[in-house]
Write a protein that holds these residues in place. Structure first.
Motif, mmCIF file in Angstrom:
data_model
loop_
_atom_site.group_PDB
_atom_site.id
_atom_site.type_symbol
_atom_site.label_atom_id
_atom_site.label_comp_id
_atom_site.label_asym_id
_atom_site.label_seq_id
_atom_site.Cartn_x
_atom_site.Cartn_y
_atom_site.Cartn_z
ATOM 1 N N MET A 105 1.020 -1.720 -0.022
ATOM 2 C CA MET A 105 -0.107 0.334 0.730
ATOM 3 C C MET A 105 0.966 1.407 -0.040
ATOM 4 S SD MET A 105 -3.126 1.452 2.585
ATOM 5 C CE MET A 105 -4.213 -0.380 2.575
ATOM 6 N N SER A 106 0.487 2.226 -0.593
ATOM 7 C CA SER A 106 1.803 3.603 -1.342
ATOM 8 C C SER A 106 1.130 4.485 0.192
ATOM 9 C CB SER A 106 1.469 4.663 -1.726
ATOM 10 O OG SER A 106 -0.574 4.374 -2.086
ATOM 11 N N THR A 107 2.267 5.180 0.121
ATOM 12 C CA THR A 107 1.927 5.886 1.383
ATOM 13 C C THR A 107 0.949 7.155 0.730
ATOM 14 O OG1 THR A 107 4.282 6.174 1.465
ATOM 15 C CG2 THR A 107 3.197 8.338 2.350
ATOM 16 N N GLN A 108 0.565 7.406 0.068
ATOM 17 C CA GLN A 108 -0.511 8.116 -0.356
ATOM 18 C C GLN A 108 -1.957 7.584 0.089
ATOM 19 O OE1 GLN A 108 -0.483 11.091 -1.335
ATOM 20 N NE2 GLN A 108 -2.679 12.152 -1.416
ATOM 21 N N THR A 109 -2.166 5.746 0.317
ATOM 22 C CA THR A 109 -2.760 4.936 0.048
ATOM 23 C C THR A 109 -3.418 5.334 1.532
ATOM 24 O OG1 THR A 109 -2.975 3.791 -2.164
ATOM 25 C CG2 THR A 109 -4.141 3.410 -0.507
ATOM 26 N N GLU A 110 -2.542 5.423 2.034
ATOM 27 C CA GLU A 110 -2.480 5.067 3.751
ATOM 28 C C GLU A 110 -2.999 6.481 4.353
ATOM 29 O OE1 GLU A 110 1.698 3.972 5.297
ATOM 30 O OE2 GLU A 110 1.625 1.510 4.538
ATOM 31 N N LYS A 111 -2.452 6.939 3.546
ATOM 32 C CA LYS A 111 -2.996 8.775 3.789
ATOM 33 C C LYS A 111 -4.336 8.806 4.421
ATOM 34 C CE LYS A 111 1.614 11.618 4.146
ATOM 35 N NZ LYS A 111 2.157 12.508 3.192
ATOM 36 N N LEU A 112 -4.629 8.885 2.761
ATOM 37 C CA LEU A 112 -6.180 8.672 2.616
ATOM 38 C C LEU A 112 -7.282 7.305 3.282
ATOM 39 C CD1 LEU A 112 -6.451 8.556 -1.502
ATOM 40 C CD2 LEU A 112 -7.273 10.463 -0.405
ATOM 41 N N LYS A 113 -6.655 6.217 3.384
ATOM 42 C CA LYS A 113 -6.776 5.943 4.483
ATOM 43 C C LYS A 113 -7.439 6.331 5.634
ATOM 44 C CE LYS A 113 -6.782 1.108 6.424
ATOM 45 N NZ LYS A 113 -6.184 -0.148 6.646
ATOM 46 N N GLU A 114 -5.993 6.823 6.573
ATOM 47 C CA GLU A 114 -6.082 7.829 7.836
ATOM 48 C C GLU A 114 -7.076 8.819 7.672
ATOM 49 O OE1 GLU A 114 -3.781 9.299 10.635
ATOM 50 O OE2 GLU A 114 -2.589 9.597 8.737
ATOM 51 N N LEU A 115 -8.057 9.597 6.808
ATOM 52 C CA LEU A 115 -8.232 10.684 6.811
ATOM 53 C C LEU A 115 -9.681 9.888 6.400
ATOM 54 C CD1 LEU A 115 -9.626 13.171 5.991
ATOM 55 C CD2 LEU A 115 -9.291 12.607 3.472
ATOM 56 N N ILE A 116 -10.060 8.611 5.782
ATOM 57 C CA ILE A 116 -11.738 8.134 6.079
ATOM 58 C C ILE A 116 -11.976 7.814 7.130
ATOM 59 C CG2 ILE A 116 -12.988 6.539 5.334
ATOM 60 C CD1 ILE A 116 -11.551 6.557 2.259
ATOM 61 N N GLU A 117 -11.233 6.951 7.853
ATOM 62 C CA GLU A 117 -10.913 6.625 9.493
ATOM 63 C C GLU A 117 -11.501 7.369 10.148
ATOM 64 O OE1 GLU A 117 -7.218 4.282 10.022
ATOM 65 O OE2 GLU A 117 -8.147 2.531 8.767
ATOM 66 N N LEU A 118 -10.976 9.192 9.938
ATOM 67 C CA LEU A 118 -10.515 9.744 11.363
ATOM 68 C C LEU A 118 -11.926 10.601 10.787
ATOM 69 C CD1 LEU A 118 -7.697 11.743 11.033
ATOM 70 C CD2 LEU A 118 -8.377 10.244 12.994
ATOM 71 N N ARG A 119 -12.575 10.462 10.165
ATOM 72 C CA ARG A 119 -14.289 11.279 10.167
ATOM 73 C C ARG A 119 -14.987 10.651 9.727
ATOM 74 N NH1 ARG A 119 -14.331 15.751 6.122
ATOM 75 N NH2 ARG A 119 -12.774 16.387 4.992
ATOM 76 N N ALA A 120 -14.229 9.331 9.599
ATOM 77 C CA ALA A 120 -15.630 8.059 10.539
ATOM 78 C C ALA A 120 -15.546 7.863 11.257
ATOM 79 C CB ALA A 120 -15.139 6.687 10.296
ATOM 80 N N LYS A 121 -14.772 8.468 12.392
ATOM 81 C CA LYS A 121 -14.874 7.806 13.849
ATOM 82 C C LYS A 121 -15.485 9.666 14.798
ATOM 83 C CE LYS A 121 -10.746 8.655 17.449
ATOM 84 N NZ LYS A 121 -9.945 8.476 18.293
ATOM 85 N N ALA A 122 -15.019 10.332 13.823
ATOM 86 C CA ALA A 122 -15.531 11.746 14.222
ATOM 87 C C ALA A 122 -16.961 11.917 14.043
ATOM 88 C CB ALA A 122 -15.180 13.495 13.582
ATOM 89 N N ARG A 123 -17.633 11.393 13.129
ATOM 90 C CA ARG A 123 -19.181 11.165 12.500
ATOM 91 C C ARG A 123 -19.840 10.826 13.654
ATOM 92 N NH1 ARG A 123 -17.453 10.347 6.572
ATOM 93 N NH2 ARG A 123 -17.737 12.772 6.137
ATOM 94 N N VAL A 124 -19.731 9.672 14.153
ATOM 95 C CA VAL A 124 -20.004 8.670 15.912
ATOM 96 C C VAL A 124 -19.712 9.460 17.019
ATOM 97 C CG1 VAL A 124 -20.070 6.532 14.161
ATOM 98 C CG2 VAL A 124 -18.043 7.576 16.320
ATOM 99 N N GLY A 125 -19.392 10.615 16.749
ATOM 100 C CA GLY A 125 -19.013 11.447 17.926
ATOM 101 C C GLY A 125 -18.546 10.799 19.341
ATOM 102 N N GLY A 126 -19.688 10.963 20.823
ATOM 103 C CA GLY A 126 -19.049 9.747 21.872
ATOM 104 C C GLY A 126 -19.660 8.775 21.701
ATOM 105 N N GLY A 127 -19.791 7.766 20.467
ATOM 106 C CA GLY A 127 -19.975 6.858 20.461
ATOM 107 C C GLY A 127 -21.412 6.426 20.488
ATOM 108 N N GLU A 128 -21.205 4.773 19.651
ATOM 109 C CA GLU A 128 -23.101 4.284 19.680
ATOM 110 C C GLU A 128 -23.732 3.804 20.787
ATOM 111 O OE1 GLU A 128 -23.822 3.753 16.738
ATOM 112 O OE2 GLU A 128 -21.908 3.800 15.107
ATOM 113 N N LYS A 129 -23.271 4.006 21.816
ATOM 114 C CA LYS A 129 -23.577 3.665 22.998
ATOM 115 C C LYS A 129 -24.297 5.088 23.483
ATOM 116 C CE LYS A 129 -21.986 -0.345 24.819
ATOM 117 N NZ LYS A 129 -20.887 -1.162 26.826
ATOM 118 N N ALA A 130 -23.600 5.997 23.663
ATOM 119 C CA ALA A 130 -24.275 6.893 23.746
ATOM 120 C C ALA A 130 -24.978 7.757 23.078
ATOM 121 C CB ALA A 130 -22.806 8.350 24.009
ATOM 122 N N ILE A 131 -25.061 7.715 20.996
ATOM 123 C CA ILE A 131 -25.949 7.657 20.235
ATOM 124 C C ILE A 131 -27.107 6.945 20.620
ATOM 125 C CG2 ILE A 131 -26.473 7.916 17.651
ATOM 126 C CD1 ILE A 131 -23.816 8.220 17.384
#
Length: 523
Positions: free
Chosen positions: A1-27
């Motif tokens: 996996m290229s560095t660029q791909t890893e960085k994109l993957k990291e971005l996608i994961e961080l966005r997904a993490k941000a979107r769940v706020g305090g987590g599924e239980k809190a939701i």
């Protein structure tokens, strides 16, 4: 996996993490309370696909009380911009799933950023409030954060529309931001607003009260007047915001959007010719008058359950947004009092700030008498309404339907307060006071002399004769029309057409107030 791909993957994961706020239980907890999350509310509010989020990766900087171990991306508020009905707005939604939406230094900075951007581009700000208050772990930094928001509320006032929806707790200093905005909406049973909660109230005063009794939607919509609208749930609150937004402009340099009018401008409602009772002391329903003259009978009432003796709200006339201010004879005979005066004054000032014409429907016998009103400062509150009308430079069209007596005549957008078009129905009575009171004052000596001579019936007949004389002379629109204080006496069923034509004539009205820092409105 290229560095660029890893960085994109990291971005996608961080966005997904941000979107769940305090987590599924809190939701899940949020949903269990009948409440939506911050992101769900934004999705309901904005046009699909229009939301542009900012500061998704912001985190707090607190290291006290173990906070260094509790980090959530976004830090308890979702902010950004989008469109409603294709029109740009900026929005922030507090996220109760993250530290109960408590306000931190960084959370405040996110809100301030969208408020600053909104001012730069001239777009409204909508705040969806659901917060446990100041983040105690941050101490003075949290208080400073509130103050930064309040300062922006103040600077934005009268420049861009500001709307607050209270969709959960809003306590302590947090209440001041909604109070500084133009309109507040509360959700029944899930929201509350108060400066001091039930705990301190009990400790200090010994008063036992629930959060709902102290600051629930019903309290603030009926007793305090703090909130302008109430909704039964989150969805209804969001729809109310959208409806309200359709009547107001983007900023103070623009006009509200016009819509196509499908209602004939010359539509006549014959029932308006008969709506005023023969007996001047009998009430009628002002809502029926409003429905008969506005486009398609559609009226968005503001503060419908507070100070019901004065009706305020938005409507359209030939597709143009207007504000309606009307006395309601079915409540307190249409008298003005402290609450209705300040209710009307604030609405008139909003309309003037944002270039929305004011339609005033008058049937007012006076100010409500009594020690309760005088002790509550009815003089100052009445002066607020007087000030608001006199200050307003937007088109002002006033229709006097029946009574317009004394000081209340002046306060309700009379000609001398720079009313542009002042019309009256033939049933109107424009005088210093009612005929009965006037005759009793003017001929008190004569009546007393007759009574002293034992001529009680003659005294009654004499006063009745003078009442009739006063009625014929003053309790008509024609005496006022003789001096030009009334521009025309109109047929009631023709009211809609006359208002629309007046607004068309006033479309290019230009009126400015003297240069000054600001006036000193009687607060």
């Amino acid at each position: 996996m290229s560095t660029q791909t890893e960085k994109l993957k990291e971005l996608i994961e961080l966005r997904a993490k941000a979107r769940v706020g305090g987590g599924e239980k809190a939701i899940e907890k949020q949903h269990a309370k009948g409440k939506f999350t911050a992101r769900e509310r934004i999705a309901m509010l904005l046009d699909e696909g229009s939301f542009e989020e900012m500061d998704m990766f912001v985190e707090h900087r607190c290291t006290n009380f173990g906070m260094e171990k509790k980090h959530f991306l976004g830090d308890g508020v979702v902010v950004g911009s989008g469109t409603i009905q294709g029109r740009l707005v900026f929005v922030f939604a507090q996220d109760f799933t993250v530290n109960a939406g408590s306000l931190s230094e960084m959370l405040s900075s996110k809100i301030c950023k969208v408020m600053d951007m909104a001012m730069k581009v001239g777009a409204p700000v909508i705040g969806l409030n659901d917060s446990g208050g100041a983040r105690l772990q941050e101490g003075i930094n949290a208080l400073a954060g509130y103050a930064e928001i309040f300062q922006r509320n103040i600077m934005s006032s009268g420049v861009i529309p500001q709307i607050s929806a209270i969709m959960g707790p809003c306590a302590g200093g947090a209440v001041y931001s909604p109070a500084l905005t133009d309109f507040t909406i509360m959700v029944e049973n899930t929201s509350y607003m108060f400066l001091t909660g039930p705990g301190p109230v009990k400790a200090v005063l010994g008063e036992v009260v629930t959060a709902e009794q102290l600051g629930g939607a019903s309290v603030h919509s009926t007793k305090s007047g703090v909130t302008h609208f109430t909704a039964s749930n989150d969805e209804e609150a969001i729809e109310l915001i959208k409806k309200l937004f359709s009547y107001i402009p983007q900023n103070n340099l623009e006009e509200a959007p016009r819509v196509e009018c499908t209602d004939p401008i010359d539509r006549m409602e014959d029932y308006l010719n008969e709506i005023i009772p023969e007996n001047p002391n009998m009430p009628y329903d002002m809502y029926q008058v409003i429905a008969g003259i506005v486009d398609n009978g559609e009226f968005l009432e503001v503060q419908p359950n507070f100070a019901k003796n004065l009706i305020i709200g938005f409507a359209r006339m030939n597709g143009q947004s207007v504000g309606i201010v009307a006395n309601q004879p079915k409540q307190l005979a249409g008298c003005l009092d402290s609450n209705s005066s300040r209710k009307g004054a604030r609405f008139v000032r909003f309309l003037d700030a944002f270039n929305i014409p004011i339609i005033t429907l008058v049937d007012v016998p006076g100010f409500l008498p009594g020690t309760a009103q005088e002790y509550n400062g009815v003089i100052l509150h009445g002066a607020k309404l007087l000030y608001a009308y006199g200050e307003a430079t937007v088109p002002k069209v006033t229709i006097t339907l029946r009574k317009s007596y004394g000081g209340s005549h002046i306060v309700m957008s009379c000609k001398q307060l720079r009313g542009d078009r002042n019309y009256a129905w033939p049933s109107s009575e424009i005088a210093v006071m009612g005929a009965s009171g006037a005759a009793s004052v003017l001929y008190a000596k004569e009546a007393k002399a007759l009574k002293d001579e034992g001529k009680v019936e003659e005294a009654k007949a004499f006063i009745q004769e003078k009442e009739d004389e006063y009625t014929n002379l003053f309790a008509t629109p024609y005496q006022a029309a003789k001096y030009g204080y009334i521009d025309d006496v109109i047929e009631p069923r023709n009211t809609r057409f006359r208002i629309i034509r007046a607004l068309a004539q006033l479309a290019n009205k230009r009126l400015t107030n003297p240069a000054k820092k600001h006036g000193n409105i009687p607060l």
